[in-house]
Structures are given as C-alpha cells and as structure tokens.
Design an enzyme around this catalytic site. Structure first.
Site, PDB file in Angstrom:
ATOM      1  N   PRO A  10       0.827  -1.210   0.000  1.00 45.64           N
ATOM      2  CA  PRO A  10       0.000   0.000   0.000  1.00 45.64           C
ATOM      3  C   PRO A  10       0.864   1.265   0.000  1.00 45.64           C
ATOM      4  O   PRO A  10       2.094   1.210   0.130  1.00 45.64           O
ATOM      5  CB  PRO A  10      -0.798  -0.126   1.302  1.00 45.64           C
ATOM      6  CG  PRO A  10       0.045  -0.985   2.184  1.00 45.64           C
ATOM      7  CD  PRO A  10       0.783  -1.919   1.277  1.00 45.64           C
ATOM      8  N   GLY A  14       6.744   1.673   2.423  1.00 44.96           N
ATOM      9  CA  GLY A  14       8.177   1.455   2.357  1.00 44.96           C
ATOM     10  C   GLY A  14       8.602   0.624   1.157  1.00 44.96           C
ATOM     11  O   GLY A  14       9.754   0.221   1.061  1.00 44.96           O
ATOM     12  N   HIS A  52      12.200  11.130  -3.640  1.00 44.44           N
ATOM     13  CA  HIS A  52      12.694   9.889  -4.255  1.00 44.44           C
ATOM     14  C   HIS A  52      14.100  10.102  -4.820  1.00 44.44           C
ATOM     15  O   HIS A  52      14.972   9.255  -4.646  1.00 44.44           O
ATOM     16  CB  HIS A  52      11.748   9.426  -5.367  1.00 44.44           C
ATOM     17  CG  HIS A  52      10.622   8.576  -4.894  1.00 44.44           C
ATOM     18  ND1 HIS A  52      10.513   7.257  -5.227  1.00 44.44           N
ATOM     19  CD2 HIS A  52       9.553   8.854  -4.114  1.00 44.44           C
ATOM     20  CE1 HIS A  52       9.421   6.745  -4.673  1.00 44.44           C
ATOM     21  NE2 HIS A  52       8.817   7.702  -3.993  1.00 44.44           N
ATOM     22  N   ASP A  85       9.620   2.141 -10.963  1.00 37.66           N
ATOM     23  CA  ASP A  85       8.804   2.695  -9.876  1.00 37.66           C
ATOM     24  C   ASP A  85       7.877   3.755 -10.461  1.00 37.66           C
ATOM     25  O   ASP A  85       8.316   4.843 -10.791  1.00 37.66           O
ATOM     26  CB  ASP A  85       9.722   3.296  -8.810  1.00 37.66           C
ATOM     27  CG  ASP A  85       9.029   3.529  -7.477  1.00 37.66           C
ATOM     28  OD1 ASP A  85       7.820   3.261  -7.372  1.00 37.66           O
ATOM     29  OD2 ASP A  85       9.709   3.975  -6.547  1.00 37.66           O
TER      30      ASP A  85
END
EC number: 2.7.1.156
Length: 185
Positions: A10, A14, A52, A85
């Site tokens: 979710p 992490g 990020h 990602d």
C-alpha cells in the site's frame, strides 16, 4: 542471468525504499525508471519526486518513462539492474486506452520481461484492499493494476509485500494461484 523481483504494498508502506535497497545490493549498474509525468504546477507531486531523487545514489541513471516501458526494458544491458517505480503510475498513464489496446500493451510488457537478461525490480501499489471504487475509471484502474501485478508475480523469481514498514517474502509464506482470465465485458 535475468531475475525478476516484484515489490508490492500500500501507499507509504516502504515499498520503494525496499526496492532501492534490493537494487543497491545487486552491485550492478542501476537504471531507475520513473513512470510518473513531471507536473511543475503540482508542488506536492514535485516534492514526492524530489524525495525519491534524494534517496537514490547519484550514480544511478534515471529515465522518465511514462508509457513505453517495454521498449526500455527490452534495451536493458544484461549486466544491469532496472528498477521500475511504479506500475500503478504506469497503468494510470494508459487509462485512456480501450481494453483491447491495454491488454496488448500489458501482454507486451509481460513477454518482454520474460526474455530480458537484466535483473529487474518492479514496484507496484496494492489498490484492491478497500471498497470497490464508485466510479468506472477507478474500477478500470484497480482491475488493470491488480491483474498486471498478479500476472507479474507468477513470473517473478521473488515477490515481496511491504506493509506497515515490514517486508514479507510471499514465496516463503505462500504459493501463487493459477491465473484465470476474466471476461471484462
């Protein structure tokens, strides 16, 4: 030799950090494939992107690939690690496509992943743990992402669930269900 790893979970669990840890541990040249679109007018989104970027080592190559993911994966150097990602953002970038077109795009990705020689790590969101979305586009997104993650997990060497800051190796805790094609009409 190729290796496919799926990291799912979710929001804010992490999963990206775990995927980045796995990529670092490979000691290979890492290509970080960001599937999101830059939007300079969305300051909150820009902050997420910046966070990020700050976590990643400066020697990682970053590619922004909102759509043509299969082509980037197909061109991967055999002695590299590709970190994608995220699949949820990639799927969202195709919500304007009809079901047949989407199915072909997803199948192309799965076939490409099956023939590359590089290590590849996918980050994917889990969206189906809540209520069924009340609007059609939300259901399309949830169904497409859920189906893609399930199909990808079957061909992955390792699948992790990251939730609440804990990493669970799904291959050690369970077994994959067979894929059953559903009629979406």
């Amino acid at each position: 030799m190729s290796q496919i790893i799926l990291v799912t979970g979710p929001a804010r669990s992490g999963k990206s950090e775990w995927a980045e840890t796995l990529a670092t541990e490979t000691q290979l040249h890492v290509v970080y494939v960001a599937t999101g679109n830059q939007d300079v007018n969305d300051t909150e989104w820009q902050k997420r992107i910046q966070n990020h970027q700050l976590r990643r080592p400066p020697n990682w190559l970053t590619l922004e690939v909102p759509r043509n993911l299969s082509h980037v994966i197909a061109d991967a150097h055999p002695h590299s690690c590709i970190l994608v990602d995220s699949l949820g953002t990639w799927v969202a970038n195709y919500l304007d496509m009809n079901e047949e077109t989407w199915s072909n795009i997803a199948q192309e990705l799965l076939e490409t992943v099956g023939i590359i020689a590089a290590k590849i790590i996918f980050v994917a969101e889990e969206t189906g743990w809540g209520v069924i979305p009340a609007y059609p586009l939300g259901r399309i997104f949830r169904d497409r992402l859920g189906n893609l993650v399930r199909q990808l997990s079957v061909i992955s060497d390792t699948a992790y669930l990251v939730t609440g800051g804990y990493v669970l190796n799904l291959g050690r805790l369970g077994f994959p269900l067979p894929i059953v094609q559903e009629d979406t009409n």
